[in-house]
Write a protein that holds these residues in place. Structure first.
Motif, PDB file in Angstrom:
ATOM      1  N   THR A  22      63.010  56.576  16.832  1.00  0.00           N
ATOM      2  CA  THR A  22      61.619  56.910  17.131  1.00  0.00           C
ATOM      3  C   THR A  22      61.141  56.177  18.364  1.00  0.00           C
ATOM      4  OG1 THR A  22      61.181  57.417  14.807  1.00  0.00           O
ATOM      5  CG2 THR A  22      59.270  56.959  16.171  1.00  0.00           C
ATOM      6  N   ASN A  23      61.787  55.052  18.693  1.00  0.00           N
ATOM      7  CA  ASN A  23      61.471  54.368  19.950  1.00  0.00           C
ATOM      8  C   ASN A  23      62.023  55.205  21.102  1.00  0.00           C
ATOM      9  OD1 ASN A  23      61.593  52.563  22.277  1.00  0.00           O
ATOM     10  ND2 ASN A  23      61.036  50.974  20.820  1.00  0.00           N
ATOM     11  N   PRO A  24      61.177  55.663  22.024  1.00  0.00           N
ATOM     12  CA  PRO A  24      61.633  56.609  23.055  1.00  0.00           C
ATOM     13  C   PRO A  24      62.614  56.012  24.057  1.00  0.00           C
ATOM     14  CG  PRO A  24      59.373  55.913  23.490  1.00  0.00           C
ATOM     15  CD  PRO A  24      59.732  55.376  22.136  1.00  0.00           C
ATOM     16  N   VAL A  25      62.745  54.688  24.092  1.00  0.00           N
ATOM     17  CA  VAL A  25      63.664  54.072  25.041  1.00  0.00           C
ATOM     18  C   VAL A  25      65.115  54.188  24.571  1.00  0.00           C
ATOM     19  CG1 VAL A  25      64.273  51.909  26.216  1.00  0.00           C
ATOM     20  CG2 VAL A  25      61.882  52.484  25.830  1.00  0.00           C
ATOM     21  N   VAL A  26      65.319  54.285  23.275  1.00  0.00           N
ATOM     22  CA  VAL A  26      66.676  54.325  22.721  1.00  0.00           C
ATOM     23  C   VAL A  26      67.250  55.725  22.883  1.00  0.00           C
ATOM     24  CG1 VAL A  26      68.095  54.018  20.670  1.00  0.00           C
ATOM     25  CG2 VAL A  26      66.147  52.490  21.072  1.00  0.00           C
ATOM     26  N   ASP A  27      68.385  55.808  23.558  1.00  0.00           N
ATOM     27  CA  ASP A  27      69.052  57.093  23.754  1.00  0.00           C
ATOM     28  C   ASP A  27      69.948  57.451  22.567  1.00  0.00           C
ATOM     29  OD1 ASP A  27      68.077  57.623  26.439  1.00  0.00           O
ATOM     30  OD2 ASP A  27      69.384  55.991  27.081  1.00  0.00           O
ATOM     31  N   VAL A  28      70.705  56.460  22.083  1.00  0.00           N
ATOM     32  CA  VAL A  28      71.665  56.697  21.011  1.00  0.00           C
ATOM     33  C   VAL A  28      71.570  55.554  20.003  1.00  0.00           C
ATOM     34  CG1 VAL A  28      74.112  56.947  20.397  1.00  0.00           C
ATOM     35  CG2 VAL A  28      73.266  57.908  22.537  1.00  0.00           C
ATOM     36  N   CYS A  29      71.571  55.894  18.731  1.00  0.00           N
ATOM     37  CA  CYS A  29      71.673  54.919  17.650  1.00  0.00           C
ATOM     38  C   CYS A  29      73.060  55.045  17.038  1.00  0.00           C
ATOM     39  CB  CYS A  29      70.592  55.173  16.597  1.00  0.00           C
ATOM     40  SG  CYS A  29      70.729  54.127  15.131  1.00  0.00           S
ATOM     41  N   MET A  30      73.834  53.954  17.050  1.00  0.00           N
ATOM     42  CA  MET A  30      75.174  53.997  16.497  1.00  0.00           C
ATOM     43  C   MET A  30      75.139  53.970  14.977  1.00  0.00           C
ATOM     44  SD  MET A  30      77.196  54.390  18.979  1.00  0.00           S
ATOM     45  CE  MET A  30      78.595  54.449  17.841  1.00  0.00           C
ATOM     46  N   THR A  31      76.087  54.672  14.358  1.00  0.00           N
ATOM     47  CA  THR A  31      76.298  54.620  12.924  1.00  0.00           C
ATOM     48  C   THR A  31      77.717  54.135  12.668  1.00  0.00           C
ATOM     49  OG1 THR A  31      77.180  56.872  12.661  1.00  0.00           O
ATOM     50  CG2 THR A  31      74.777  56.624  12.685  1.00  0.00           C
ATOM     51  N   GLY A  32      77.926  53.499  11.508  1.00  0.00           N
ATOM     52  CA  GLY A  32      79.248  53.010  11.138  1.00  0.00           C
ATOM     53  C   GLY A  32      79.647  53.519   9.766  1.00  0.00           C
ATOM     54  N   PRO A  33      79.860  54.816   9.629  1.00  0.00           N
ATOM     55  CA  PRO A  33      80.144  55.372   8.303  1.00  0.00           C
ATOM     56  C   PRO A  33      81.534  55.003   7.796  1.00  0.00           C
ATOM     57  CG  PRO A  33      80.379  57.069   9.971  1.00  0.00           C
ATOM     58  CD  PRO A  33      79.858  55.858  10.676  1.00  0.00           C
ATOM     59  N   ALA A  34      81.603  54.836   6.470  1.00  0.00           N
ATOM     60  CA  ALA A  34      82.887  54.625   5.815  1.00  0.00           C
ATOM     61  C   ALA A  34      83.300  55.823   4.978  1.00  0.00           C
ATOM     62  CB  ALA A  34      82.838  53.379   4.934  1.00  0.00           C
ATOM     63  N   THR A  35      82.355  56.714   4.690  1.00  0.00           N
ATOM     64  CA  THR A  35      82.610  57.854   3.815  1.00  0.00           C
ATOM     65  C   THR A  35      81.930  59.099   4.366  1.00  0.00           C
ATOM     66  OG1 THR A  35      80.617  57.548   2.469  1.00  0.00           O
ATOM     67  CG2 THR A  35      82.584  56.300   1.818  1.00  0.00           C
TER      68      THR A  35
END
Length: 258
Positions: A211-224
């Protein structure tokens, strides 16, 4: 819904959520993530076989995604060797992004020169760096050839709102990729969340960051595969409203102050 966007001053079109190789997610779930628009694909320090299999299959299907290869090596020759080895494993001729892992100061010129040699050879298109030292971000991206920065940002640790985001240029700014959206799962732990407050989900954490407009990509670290579906749901729900943001900040502040 979070729409695809251009990653800062690069020409790369990316989905709002990225996916990391490090946590053992199955190959089919990686393919599902890419199909769902999680196209910033991060082959990090834990280079899992299932993730490599998914990336080879994605390449054979000509499915568009941004390949990020990370190296923690502190020397130019070792960075070159690390990148070349990763490309051989994946059967690729180049990476879109070479990520210099965890530089809490500006990399020495010999490292930057090695990155430019790799770019000149066509083995990489853009250079990124990750850091926990927020004040160093301007130095990382000013005249170094580094066009993307990975920084910690979540509802518990919001220092980037003060130390990083306001200092970025309005035009031609570097790409911003956030990591640790769940604050190492602290935000998901009912024991850490104040009584009377709803416990956030992973999808809530991703939505707060994006929701912060400065962030282009949010990383995820899925295991499943279920973790991938949490991320897909976050992308579909889109930005938080002010009441949701206030709730996440209350929870984050309570965890931080403990």
């Amino acid at each position: 819904m979070f729409q695809p966007r251009t990653l800062g001053r690069t020409s790369l079109s990316v989905g709002a959520l990225g996916i990391s190789a490090s946590y053992g997610v199955p190959a089919t779930a990686v393919e599902r993530a890419i199909d769902a628009g999680m196209t910033y694909v991060y082959w990090g320090s834990r280079r899992r076989g299932a993730f490599a299999e998914a990336l080879r299959r994605a390449a054979s299907r000509s499915h568009p995604h941004v390949l990020v290869i990370q190296s923690y090596a502190p020397f130019g020759w070792a960075i070159e060797r690390s990148l070349e080895g990763a490309l051989r494993t994946l059967g690729r001729d180049h990476a879109d992004v070479l990520l210099l892992g965890m530089w809490n100061r500006q990399p020495p010129q010999r490292v930057l020169d090695a990155c430019q040699r790799l770019r000149a050879r066509g083995l990489v298109r853009f250079i990124a760096a990750s850091t926990h030292a927020r004040p160093v971000v301007p130095a990382l991206t000013n005249g170094t050839g580094i066009d993307i920065v990975h920084v910690r940002y979540n509802a518990v640790h919001r220092g980037a709102e003060r130390d990083v985001f306001p200092s970025l240029p309005a035009d031609h700014r570097p790409g911003i990729v956030s990591f640790t959206a769940t604050s190492w799962r602290q935000l998901l732990d009912p024991r850490r969340v104040p009584r009377g407050e709803r416990v956030p989900t992973a999808a809530d954490c991703y939505r707060f960051v994006l929701t912060n407009p400065v962030v282009d990509v949010c990383m995820t670290g899925p295991a499943t595969g279920a973790h991938v579906e949490d991320a897909v749901r976050a992308s579909e729900l889109g930005p938080m409203d002010e009441s949701e943001l206030a709730w996440m900040r209350r929870v984050g502040d309570a965890i931080y102050n403990k």
